[in-house]
Structures are given as structure tokens and as C-alpha cells.
Design a protein around this motif. Structure first.
Motif, PDB file in Angstrom:
ATOM      1  N   SER A   1      -2.809  -5.574  -9.263  1.00 38.97           N
ATOM      2  CA  SER A   1      -2.373  -4.218  -8.887  1.00 38.97           C
ATOM      3  C   SER A   1      -3.523  -3.267  -9.170  1.00 38.97           C
ATOM      4  O   SER A   1      -4.386  -3.537 -10.016  1.00 38.97           O
ATOM      5  CB  SER A   1      -1.115  -3.799  -9.657  1.00 38.97           C
ATOM      6  OG  SER A   1      -1.349  -3.816 -11.053  1.00 38.97           O
TER       7      SER A   1
ATOM      8  N   SER B   1      -7.346   7.647  -7.771  1.00 39.05           N
ATOM      9  CA  SER B   1      -6.953   9.023  -7.464  1.00 39.05           C
ATOM     10  C   SER B   1      -8.141   9.961  -7.632  1.00 39.05           C
ATOM     11  O   SER B   1      -9.102   9.669  -8.354  1.00 39.05           O
ATOM     12  CB  SER B   1      -5.810   9.478  -8.373  1.00 39.05           C
ATOM     13  OG  SER B   1      -6.228   9.537  -9.728  1.00 39.05           O
TER      14      SER B   1
ATOM     15  N   ASN C   1      -2.262   3.610  -4.132  1.00 36.34           N
ATOM     16  CA  ASN C   1      -1.788   2.499  -4.952  1.00 36.34           C
ATOM     17  C   ASN C   1      -1.715   1.231  -4.107  1.00 36.34           C
ATOM     18  O   ASN C   1      -1.424   1.283  -2.900  1.00 36.34           O
ATOM     19  CB  ASN C   1      -0.398   2.804  -5.520  1.00 36.34           C
ATOM     20  CG  ASN C   1      -0.413   3.997  -6.452  1.00 36.34           C
ATOM     21  OD1 ASN C   1      -0.937   3.939  -7.542  1.00 36.34           O
ATOM     22  ND2 ASN C   1       0.184   5.096  -6.003  1.00 36.34           N
ATOM     23  N   LYS C   2      -1.945   0.114  -4.774  1.00 39.16           N
ATOM     24  CA  LYS C   2      -1.871  -1.177  -4.091  1.00 39.16           C
ATOM     25  C   LYS C   2      -1.289  -2.219  -5.042  1.00 39.16           C
ATOM     26  O   LYS C   2      -1.805  -2.409  -6.149  1.00 39.16           O
ATOM     27  CB  LYS C   2      -3.257  -1.622  -3.628  1.00 39.16           C
ATOM     28  CG  LYS C   2      -3.346  -3.070  -3.128  1.00 39.16           C
ATOM     29  CD  LYS C   2      -2.478  -3.348  -1.916  1.00 39.16           C
ATOM     30  CE  LYS C   2      -2.666  -4.759  -1.399  1.00 39.16           C
ATOM     31  NZ  LYS C   2      -1.743  -5.109  -0.304  1.00 39.16           N
TER      32      LYS C   2
ATOM     33  N   SER D   1      -4.911   1.179  -8.618  1.00 38.90           N
ATOM     34  CA  SER D   1      -4.636   2.559  -8.239  1.00 38.90           C
ATOM     35  C   SER D   1      -5.926   3.350  -8.355  1.00 38.90           C
ATOM     36  O   SER D   1      -6.775   3.065  -9.212  1.00 38.90           O
ATOM     37  CB  SER D   1      -3.560   3.170  -9.150  1.00 38.90           C
ATOM     38  OG  SER D   1      -3.363   4.540  -8.847  1.00 38.90           O
TER      39      SER D   1
ATOM     40  N   GLN E   1      -3.748  10.129  -4.232  1.00 37.97           N
ATOM     41  CA  GLN E   1      -3.678   8.883  -4.999  1.00 37.97           C
ATOM     42  C   GLN E   1      -3.316   7.736  -4.077  1.00 37.97           C
ATOM     43  O   GLN E   1      -2.428   7.866  -3.225  1.00 37.97           O
ATOM     44  CB  GLN E   1      -2.649   8.993  -6.126  1.00 37.97           C
ATOM     45  CG  GLN E   1      -2.573   7.744  -7.001  1.00 37.97           C
ATOM     46  CD  GLN E   1      -1.588   7.906  -8.149  1.00 37.97           C
ATOM     47  OE1 GLN E   1      -0.646   8.686  -8.055  1.00 37.97           O
ATOM     48  NE2 GLN E   1      -1.816   7.185  -9.229  1.00 37.97           N
TER      49      GLN E   1
ATOM     50  N   TRP F   1       0.835  -1.200   0.000  1.00 34.36           N
ATOM     51  CA  TRP F   1       0.000   0.000   0.000  1.00 34.36           C
ATOM     52  C   TRP F   1       0.876   1.259   0.000  1.00 34.36           C
ATOM     53  O   TRP F   1       1.900   1.323   0.671  1.00 34.36           O
ATOM     54  CB  TRP F   1      -0.904   0.042   1.233  1.00 34.36           C
ATOM     55  CG  TRP F   1      -2.049  -0.918   1.178  1.00 34.36           C
ATOM     56  CD1 TRP F   1      -2.092  -2.172   1.717  1.00 34.36           C
ATOM     57  CD2 TRP F   1      -3.314  -0.706   0.562  1.00 34.36           C
ATOM     58  NE1 TRP F   1      -3.306  -2.775   1.478  1.00 34.36           N
ATOM     59  CE2 TRP F   1      -4.087  -1.888   0.760  1.00 34.36           C
ATOM     60  CE3 TRP F   1      -3.876   0.341  -0.152  1.00 34.36           C
ATOM     61  CZ2 TRP F   1      -5.374  -2.031   0.277  1.00 34.36           C
ATOM     62  CZ3 TRP F   1      -5.176   0.201  -0.626  1.00 34.36           C
ATOM     63  CH2 TRP F   1      -5.902  -0.969  -0.414  1.00 34.36           C
TER      64      TRP F   1
END
Length: 463
Positions: free
Chosen positions: A208, A212, A200-201, A210, A198, A125
Motif C-alpha cells: 500500500s 500528498s 492512495n493505492k 500514499s 492526495q 486507486w
């Protein structure tokens, strides 16, 4: 002002300072930012407007005789071929549009500051938060130096904007044989703010994602809505004349924007991999100004911000005649529905529309991407052959009623047309029609390729 004099050359300094700080020394928390002056690019066509609209040595003369052309060679003597051209200065024609540049003009500059925090957590994360703040130092504006100041106001309703008692050229022009004398000059008012976050992971097993969100707000004296000096000046919506310096929303700031993507990649059989990705974007399509069709205040332009009546009977409507007639009452009813169907207009009753403050509908866009990789090692380098398929506006592919774009019902954003203005300054109107009908919806579906899905195929070799 002189059409034969450029502003003097100036040195523009752009001092800046920035920093990047690893707060705990382990790269989990990064604080970064900076501040300084920035000099932007400039549309030089506005500078060329001055000599090309000076009416000096513009006779349309050209040398086309082959015998004369054969004897012309490069020389440092400025007068070597002067006798080949007409030396007579042309007279300034009536209704000339002259352009000049302020002697103190400088290229645009802004002061900008940004501050951001990047934070990494465990399990893949991470989050970033950033703010960007801008202040205009030397913004641009166009001003018509040949336009007199208004000497009266409209009456008869809540619309009491500045106006001209003499609505002819003689009433608004300082020099009668000149239409406009546009001055390119600087103004220091304006600025903006952009806030972004934003997340993200990076998941295990190939996932994966993201997401935002960005909020933007910006204000200026003018968003310079034109490619030439005169059109830039006259197309800037205003309550008064286009010479006023009222701050308004920028034409390039969309307040809310959401973006996200999720992707899954699976490798198998030692040489194959498949990646599936969905991209999402949600935002307003744009912003615009509600204006009145026609010259409402007598300044010679048709970029007057619309007055929104406080009730059904505040404005005077005149009947529409012709093949498809409409009574004044029918127009009042249609315009009342038009206002109530607009989220922006119904909140501005009894007030003027603001420049670039009305928003087009919020849209949701989903794109789909499929990648198929075939890879192997050749020598010490990995080589990949990738086949890719993209479906743009994927929602419309799933359902023909999804993924539509919208356009303003009135292409000029002007549902009202000025029918007349009395000597007492009381305006009367007619509502605009589309195919003979009175529209009651401010937006309609765009019947273009923008409202349909499309696909593209690609091949790439990576080595």
C-alpha cells in the motif's frame, strides 16, 4: 480607555452549512464542502495583561500571619477583610507599560469555506483534492496608543522608511511617564488558502502507498509573536512602526509540503506477520523575517525589517574595532556575499524584506518502521502481540552527512546592526560577527539532536 473596564459581553454566532454528495450514486465520486463562521480559542493571558498592568492595588501585600489567617473564613461580604490590606493606590511609575482592551473588542472569528472531491478508481486507486479558504472577520492586533506618528523619513539610500526626527522618548511618546499603552483590539484584514491533493493505492499482496502535496499561503496583520501584550506588539516586524497595519505572510504558513509512505505486510506460518514502512516528508523548516539589529527609525523597538541594498556601495558601513577589527570594505564584501548566498535576499535588492517571507532550507525526512506481529485467536477474538522498531531520520543513519536540519546563522535574523543615524536621517551600519568572523552564509547546520538519527522500541498487545 480605562484599565478598569472590560468589553461588554457579546453573543458570537457561528452559523455553518455543509454538504456531502455522492455524484453517481455508487460512492466512486464524492463531492463535499461547507462554509460558515468559526470562533477560535483565545489566549486569555492577554486579557489578564490589563489588570496586572494597571498599577492599581499592586502593593505586593499578602497576609502571612498565622493568627490572622486562622480568623479568615469565606463570606459574601466584599468588605469583610478590607482593613487587612493597604487601601492606597500606587502611583504610576516612570516608563510604565499599561495594557487596555478596546471597549468594542470581540473574540476572534473567521469565515472559512472548503470544497473537496474524493474519486475512487479501479484497482485500489483513489485521489482526493481539497481547497480551504479563510477570511479573518475579527482577528487580533496590539497597538501602542502612546506612540506618536513618525514625522520624517530616513534618507541617504533607497531606505526612506518613516522615522522620528527626535529619536528620544520625548519625540515618540504622547505621555512621557508611560512607556507603552498597548490596546488589544480587532482587525478584519487577513486570510489564507490551503490546497491539498492526495493519491492512495492499495496494491495486491500486502503493498500500500500514499502521496500528498499541500500548498499553503496565509496573510495577517500580525502573527502575534509574543506571550504578553508588550512583547507581542514590539516583536512584530514592520517597515514603519509596529502600529502599522500592513499585510504580511503569516508566521505559521509553510508554502510547500510533500508527504508519502509505502508499506508492505507479509503474513506467514499462520500466526506471524511482518510489516515494513517508509515515511517521507519534504518541506521548508519554517519562515522568518530579516530584520535590522537596533532601533533604525527611532520608534523605540528593534523589529525593523531590513532594507536590502541594490548594490555593494549603497549602505554606509563603519569599521569594527576591538580584538577582531574589520574594515568597512571587508564588511561590504561579506554582506554582499551574504546577500548572494540567500535566494530570498538576492531577489529583493533595492527593496525591504517582507515579514515572514524568507524561507528556511528545504529538508527531506525519511523515517523507517518495522512491525513484527504474533497473533492467534483466543475464543472468538483475534489477539496480537506486536513488537515495533522505529528509526527517525533514517537518512542520517545511512550517511552522517544526510538528514541535517539547519538554523539561521544569526539567531535574531539580523545580519546588520545600526551603528548610528545622523540628524539628516542617514543610517550607518556594522555587520554582525560570529566568534569574531563575518558570516557569508545565511544558514548553518544545526548541531543538535535534530540533525541525528534516533531509534525507539515498543511493544503493544491488541485484543
Amino acid at each position: 480607555y480605562s484599565t478598569g473596564t472590560w468589553p461588554r459581553s457579546r453573543m458570537l454566532w457561528s452559523p455553518r452549512i455543509g454538504f456531502r454528495w455522492d455524484a453517481f450514486g455508487d460512492k466512486t465520486t464524492i463531492i463535499r464542502g461547507g462554509t460558515g463562521l468559526f470562533t477560535g480559542r483565545f489566549p486569555f493571558v492577554w486579557m489578564t495583561n490589563m489588570p496586572s498592568n494597571s498599577f492599581m492595588y499592586q502593593q505586593g501585600s499578602a497576609i502571612t500571619n498565622p493568627a490572622q489567617l486562622a480568623n479568615i473564613r469565606f463570606t459574601t461580604d466584599l468588605n469583610a477583610y478590607r482593613n487587612l490590606f493597604n487601601p492606597t493606590v500606587g502611583a504610576i511609575p516612570n516608563n510604565a507599560n499599561i495594557v487596555v482592551v478596546d471597549p468594542n473588542f470581540v473574540f476572534p472569528q473567521i469565515w472559512r469555506t472548503n470544497l473537496a472531491v474524493d474519486k475512487r478508481f479501479g484497482n485500489g486507486w483513489s485521489i482526493s483534492v481539497e481547497g480551504i479558504f479563510t477570511k479573518d472577520i475579527n482577528a487580533l492586533r496590539m497597538r501602542n496608543a502612546n506612540l506618536r506618528e513618525p514625522d520624517t523619513r530616513l534618507s541617504g539610500s533607497g531606505d526612506n522608511r518613516p522615522a522620528y526626527s527626535n529619536r528620544t522618548n520625548a519625540g515618540r511618546r504622547i505621555y512621557q511617564n508611560i512607556n507603552t499603552a498597548i490596546v488589544l483590539e480587532n482587525v478584519s484584514r487577513g486570510g489564507g488558502i490551503v490546497l491539498t491533493t492526495q493519491i492512495n493505492k492499495a496494491f495486491n499482496k500486502g503493498f500500500s502507498a500514499s502521496a500528498s502535496y499541500t500548498y499553503t499561503a496565509a496573510w495577517d496583520i500580525t502573527s502575534n509573536p509574543g506571550s504578553q501584550a508588550t512583547s507581542t506588539w514590539q516583536n512584530n516586524p514592520a517597515v514603519g512602526t509596529q502600529n502599522t497595519t500592513d499585510l504580511g505572510m503569516s508566521g505559521f504558513a509553510i508554502p510547500h509540503r510533500f508527504m508519502a509512505w509505502i508499506s508492505y505486510r507479509k503474513e506467514y506460518l499462520k500466526h506471524l506477520a511482518t510489516t515494513v514502512t517508509l515515511f517521507y516528508e519534504g518541506r521548508n523548516q519554517g519562515n522568518f523575517s530579516f530584520i535590522t539589529n537596533g532601533d533604525l527609525n527611532g520608534d523605540g523597538t528593534s523589529s525593523d525589517l531590513m532594507y536590502i541594498p541594490k548594490d555593494r556601495n549603497e549602505l554606509i558601513f563603519l569599521p569594527i574595532t576591538g580584538a577582531t577589527p574589520w574594515s568597512a570594505d571587508a564588511q561590504r564584501d561579506a554582506f554582499e556575499q551574504f546577500i548572494n548566498n540567500s535566494k530570498y535576499l538576492r531577489k529583493r535588492r533595492g527593496q525591504y524584506a517582507e515579514r515572514n517571507a524568507a524561507l528556511q532550507p528545504f529538508i527531506h525526512t525519511v523515517n523507517f518502521q518495522l512491525q513484527q506481529d504474533l497473533f492467534t485467536n483466543i475464543g472468538k477474538r483475534k489477539n496480537t502481540l506486536r513488537l515495533q522498531a522505529d528509526v527517525l531520520n533514517f537518512l542520517n543513519m545511512l550517511n552522517k552527512n544526510w538528514g541535517h536540519r539547519f538554523v539561521n546563522t544569526f539567531s535574531g535574523n539580523n545580519p546588520l546592526t545600526v551603528a548610528s543615524v545622523s540628524t539628516a536621517g542617514v543610517p550607518s551600519y556594522r555587520m554582525g560577527t560570529i566568534a569574531g568572523q563575518l558570516p557569508t552564509q545565511p544558514f548553518q547546520v544545526s548541531r543538535t539532536l535534530a540533525s541525528t538519527w534516533s531509534a525507539q522500541l515498543g511493544i503493544r498487545y491488541i485484543f
